[in-house]
Scaffold this motif. Structure first.
Motif, PDB file in Angstrom:
ATOM      1  N   UNK A  47      -0.486  -2.242   6.590  1.00 54.26           N
ATOM      2  CA  UNK A  47      -1.572  -1.282   6.757  1.00 54.26           C
ATOM      3  C   UNK A  47      -2.946  -1.942   6.749  1.00 54.26           C
ATOM      4  N   UNK A  48      -3.083  -3.068   6.081  1.00 51.44           N
ATOM      5  CA  UNK A  48      -4.357  -3.780   6.091  1.00 51.44           C
ATOM      6  C   UNK A  48      -5.386  -3.246   5.119  1.00 51.44           C
ATOM      7  N   UNK A  49      -5.213  -2.025   4.654  1.00 51.20           N
ATOM      8  CA  UNK A  49      -6.126  -1.438   3.675  1.00 51.20           C
ATOM      9  C   UNK A  49      -5.436  -0.220   3.083  1.00 51.20           C
ATOM     10  N   UNK A  92       0.836  -1.202   0.000  1.00 53.20           N
ATOM     11  CA  UNK A  92       0.000   0.000   0.000  1.00 53.20           C
ATOM     12  C   UNK A  92       0.871   1.252   0.000  1.00 53.20           C
ATOM     13  N   UNK A  93       0.394   2.306  -0.686  1.00 54.45           N
ATOM     14  CA  UNK A  93       1.129   3.571  -0.702  1.00 54.45           C
ATOM     15  C   UNK A  93       0.434   4.641   0.134  1.00 54.45           C
ATOM     16  N   UNK A  94      -0.828   4.439   0.410  1.00 49.70           N
ATOM     17  CA  UNK A  94      -1.617   5.326   1.274  1.00 49.70           C
ATOM     18  C   UNK A  94      -2.494   4.424   2.125  1.00 49.70           C
ATOM     19  N   UNK A  95      -2.641   4.750   3.400  1.00 45.23           N
ATOM     20  CA  UNK A  95      -3.466   3.921   4.287  1.00 45.23           C
ATOM     21  C   UNK A  95      -4.944   4.041   3.931  1.00 45.23           C
ATOM     22  N   UNK A  96      -5.750   3.179   4.518  1.00 47.52           N
ATOM     23  CA  UNK A  96      -7.182   3.161   4.251  1.00 47.52           C
ATOM     24  C   UNK A  96      -7.890   4.461   4.581  1.00 47.52           C
ATOM     25  N   UNK A  97      -7.334   5.241   5.509  1.00 54.01           N
ATOM     26  CA  UNK A  97      -7.947   6.534   5.842  1.00 54.01           C
ATOM     27  C   UNK A  97      -7.376   7.672   4.998  1.00 54.01           C
ATOM     28  N   UNK A  98      -6.598   7.326   3.959  1.00 50.91           N
ATOM     29  CA  UNK A  98      -6.055   8.343   3.056  1.00 50.91           C
ATOM     30  C   UNK A  98      -4.849   9.069   3.603  1.00 50.91           C
ATOM     31  N   UNK A  99      -4.164   8.486   4.563  1.00 48.93           N
ATOM     32  CA  UNK A  99      -3.078   9.160   5.266  1.00 48.93           C
ATOM     33  C   UNK A  99      -1.721   8.552   4.926  1.00 48.93           C
ATOM     34  N   UNK A 100      -0.687   9.366   5.155  1.00 52.41           N
ATOM     35  CA  UNK A 100       0.699   8.904   5.058  1.00 52.41           C
ATOM     36  C   UNK A 100       1.357   8.877   6.433  1.00 52.41           C
TER      37      UNK A 100
END
Length: 174
Positions: A139-141, A15-23
């Motif tokens: 990250x899982x998502x 993943x390049x960005x987490x599921x909540x749209x965060x870095x």
């Protein structure tokens, strides 16, 4: 002729960005000493930064000053940008953009941000090299490094190195 390069961090689960749209997961690695591979040194070699609309919108929301004042910036989008953050150009035709970038002779081009635009360039044989920084986080998502488009390739490994905190730098020629 300009080289078109990728330089991106990815979690262990791709993943390049987490599921909540965060870095936020990535920021805790900001203090790593990357030596000759440091982002700031990489950016000094870059004359043109190309990003998709999603990456631009993400960066435009940041409170920090526009980081690409010293580069030509091109955003690939079919929609107008309201009140752009920083000086930039807009393109909507990827094939025409690739031809334009290949004609440059004033420095390298960086494909900044998400894998969707990088994949579009790879599908057209227009991404020359990519540096992938593998970060030991699951990250899982979230957004994957590359979308599944059916494209297949066998990049050539240029180098691989551990860089501290359990991270690995992978450098490929496409």
């Amino acid at each position: 002729m300009a080289r078109i390069l990728g330089y991106i961090a990815v979690s262990l689960d791709g993943r390049i960005v987490s599921g909540d749209g965060s870095l936020e997961w990535l920021y805790k690695y900001d203090d790593m000493d990357l030596g000759e591979h440091d982002y700031r040194l990489f950016l000094k070699r870059i004359r043109t930064v190309v990003m998709g609309r999603g990456t631009y919108d993400f960066l435009a929301k940041e409170q920090s000053p526009w980081a690409y004042r010293d580069q030509r910036v091109i955003v690939v989008t079919s929609q107008p940008l309201d009140d752009p953050k920083g000086t930039l150009e807009v393109r909507s035709d990827v094939d025409a953009l690739i031809s334009e970038l290949r004609a440059l002779d004033d420095g390298d081009v960086w494909m900044l941000g998400g894998g969707q635009l990088q994949m579009a360039f790879m599908e057209r044989g227009a991404l020359d090299e990519i540096e992938i920084y593998l970060i030991p986080e699951i990250l899982g998502s979230g957004q994957p490094l590359f979308p599944l488009t059916g494209f297949q390739a066998s990049p050539t490994l240029i180098s691989a190195a551990t860089i501290g905190k359990g991270c690995v730098r992978l450098h490929y020629r496409m």
